[in-house]
Scaffold this active site. Sequence first.
Site, short mmCIF file in Angstrom:
data_model
loop_
_atom_site.label_atom_id
_atom_site.label_comp_id
_atom_site.label_asym_id
_atom_site.label_seq_id
_atom_site.Cartn_x
_atom_site.Cartn_y
_atom_site.Cartn_z
N LYS A 111 0.81 -1.22 0.00
CA LYS A 111 0.00 0.00 0.00
C LYS A 111 0.84 1.27 0.00
CE LYS A 111 -4.09 -1.90 2.21
NZ LYS A 111 -5.00 -2.01 1.12
N LYS A 194 -4.56 -8.80 -6.44
CA LYS A 194 -5.77 -9.13 -5.69
C LYS A 194 -6.94 -8.22 -6.10
CE LYS A 194 -7.16 -8.12 -1.19
NZ LYS A 194 -6.85 -7.58 0.10
N LYS A 197 -11.03 -3.33 -3.19
CA LYS A 197 -11.99 -2.23 -3.33
C LYS A 197 -11.29 -0.91 -3.62
CE LYS A 197 -13.31 -3.36 1.23
NZ LYS A 197 -12.06 -3.47 2.00
N1 AQP Z 1 -9.73 -10.45 -3.30
C1 AQP Z 1 -9.99 -11.12 -2.19
N2 AQP Z 1 -10.06 -12.48 -2.21
C2 AQP Z 1 -10.32 -13.18 -1.08
N3 AQP Z 1 -10.53 -12.60 0.12
C3 AQP Z 1 -10.50 -11.26 0.18
N4 AQP Z 1 -10.67 -10.40 1.19
C4 AQP Z 1 -10.54 -9.13 0.74
N5 AQP Z 1 -10.28 -9.14 -0.58
C5 AQP Z 1 -10.23 -10.45 -0.96
C6 AQP Z 1 -10.96 -10.82 2.56
O1 AQP Z 1 -12.03 -10.05 3.07
C7 AQP Z 1 -11.81 -9.83 4.46
C8 AQP Z 1 -11.94 -8.38 4.77
O2 AQP Z 1 -10.96 -7.68 4.08
P1 AQP Z 1 -10.90 -6.11 4.18
O3 AQP Z 1 -11.84 -5.55 3.21
O4 AQP Z 1 -11.07 -5.73 5.59
O5 AQP Z 1 -9.43 -5.76 3.84
P2 AQP Z 1 -8.56 -6.03 2.59
O6 AQP Z 1 -8.14 -7.46 2.54
O7 AQP Z 1 -7.45 -5.03 2.63
O8 AQP Z 1 -9.55 -5.75 1.37
P3 AQP Z 1 -9.33 -4.77 0.16
O9 AQP Z 1 -10.54 -4.87 -0.70
O10 AQP Z 1 -8.01 -5.04 -0.52
O11 AQP Z 1 -9.36 -3.38 0.87
P4 AQP Z 1 -8.45 -2.13 0.61
O12 AQP Z 1 -8.45 -1.96 -0.87
O13 AQP Z 1 -9.09 -1.01 1.35
O14 AQP Z 1 -7.14 -2.50 1.17
C9 AQP Z 1 -10.43 -10.37 4.81
O15 AQP Z 1 -10.59 -11.64 5.40
C10 AQP Z 1 -9.78 -10.48 3.47
O16 AQP Z 1 -8.80 -11.50 3.47
#
Ligand code: AQP
Length: 329
Positions: A111, A194, A197
């Site tokens: 990030k 990955k 969002k």
């Molecule tokens: N692409 C993914 N595939 C599988 N699992 C996922 N998770 C998130 N993206 C995927 C799982 O969702 C849970 C909550 O995740 P989060 O939204 O709190 O944080 P994150 O993993 O950082 O998700 P993002 O979408 O990538 O958010 P940003 O962009 O804000 O950093 C977790 O269990 C995660 O593993």
Amino acid sequence: MKRMVSGIKPTGELTLGNYIGALRNFVKYQDDFDLYVFIANLHCVTVPIEPAELRKNLKDAIALYLACGLDPEKCTIFLQSDVLEHAQLGWLLTCMTYMGELNRMTQFKEKTHNQQDESIGAGLFVYPSLMAADILLYDADYVPVGNDQKQHVELARDLAQRFNNRYSETFVVPEPKIAEVGARIMSLSDPNKKMSKSEESNKGCIYLLDDLNVARKKVMSAVTDNLAQVKYDKENQPGISNLLEIMSSLSSESIESICSRFEGKGYGDFKAAVADVVCEELAKIQSKYHDIINSDMIETVLKDGAEKAHKQAFKKLKKVQKKMGIDIM
Ligand code: AQP
């Protein structure tokens, strides 16, 4: 019953990755575990975000938790900031975390890789310690997460053990619980990244509230390859493998069975079938979401959830304060 804790941080609209990697599994686990699921709103402000946008995301996320099948009769659903103990234990654990540990966090590196130290918020650096507090407050035995969060659960384990060794047995040492299929759903526009969002272009990311035509278009334009075979081979066919994972996890049909069904067929047919499965799932979720978002259910669920979570968190924090000597009685 063994206890399980997990949360999602709605920095944006929840995605199909969140659903397959996390939410869908929570729904299964609520029958067999004492499940605590929270909306990680304190984690959302580690990066700048507009208050109005954040408020909408939080409300949508709770409605989506419920629309996806989380049942407040079976599990405890709450907003992280409603239980003040998260922030305090987060601070105490931050004080026990080493810089080296935080420096090794791959999410932090991903990030911040293009940024100067001067512009990186300290919250982004220390948030894994707050996440450890989120887990350890509730004596969680298991933490259901996607692959990307495994390293953070490892830190929670290390901190639990460090605290137990230094101050005597206090925390349950949690274990990550990672689903076999769908633990890492990849971007449709770049299958080596990955699905996130916060992705800059939203072409690769399916949001749970996407218009169905938009979602279908995203699947139909997913990046694939020119090998012309529906085969699960992450290294040489990451796009097709990702679509196979999405389809298999949503339909419960095995990857082998999907591959043999599409043997000799073109990618257009395969993508159309994936789009059907995705849109069918989104349609079910969205119809429930619309009923919930216009009701007063959210308020009641959060109030009850916070009361129950607070009881447990308060007891644990008191114990920690006593052991560390920061209380005076
Ligand atoms: N692409 C993914 N595939 C599988 N699992 C996922 N998770 C998130 N993206 C995927 C799982 O969702 C849970 C909550 O995740 P989060 O939204 O709190 O944080 P994150 O993993 O950082 O998700 P993002 O979408 O990538 O958010 P940003 O962009 O804000 O950093 C977790 O269990 C995660 O593993």
